[in-house]
Design a protein around this motif. Sequence first.
Motif: not given
Length: 270
Positions: A48-50, A77-78, A82-83, A95-96
């Motif tokens: 979800v974060q990705y 920036e947002t 998340y990353a 991936k992160a």
Amino acid sequence: LHLWRAYSYLIDGLRFSGRYAEALALIDDKALAHLHALERRYPTQPRVQYGLHVCYDYIGVMHQALGHVEQSVVPNETSLQYAEAMVLADSSNQKAHEAVARSYSSLGRLMGQLGRVEPSLEAYQKATTFYGQMYARNPQNHSIGNMLGNSQRLFCRVLLRAERLTEALKICLEGIRTYEELVSIVEESAVVRGNLAATYAYTAQSYRALALAAPRGPQRQRYRADALRWYDRALTILYERDENHSEYDREVYPDTLAAERDAFLLTVGE
């Protein structure tokens, strides 16, 4: 998540057909709200974060494509936040790490467009560090190697334009090593060769600026010789005639670069 994936494919389709306003409307009306609803239910779910990382990146890209450069800053920036949250949650998430590096590279480019030199340089420094660490861990990943080279090339360009010539040369030469290694493996890649040529050109321009600033004497002649060597290497690639030529001469144009080289030669002389 499958629904988000479907939205993302549609956004890509609109984006690559130049329908940026429609893509942005789809994000605003449906995709982003859907992802935030998932986030409220599963706040630490990395997929979800990705998805939110990608979605905010899309928002920035669409605004830039529409000419709204300033409006791209907050989404970019947002996306980075998340990353970074994904990396903090799981430092082994490759991936992160790629997401963080990509966001910093995008932020560097964006800050450069806005004329904010120091934030641009800071972002490119971080992007280069992240990509460099990933490539060192997995030198067989040519995609990461290419992204590292791209980050180094653009970092060098900003340093050159800021007249930080010694730093520009250092980063340019690092970029050249990255690209030359890739070219030796993926010889048919016209895009990588074009990026290598651009990096040669920025290296030449760095030496050119040093030569023009130096007093007459041996040091100036060394800078002159180095500048000409890198100009010639760049032009050799840029003047190659093959079916991929148009793909890799967009950032640096050979005729413009050749004229710059000739003018420099006349100015500095033997």
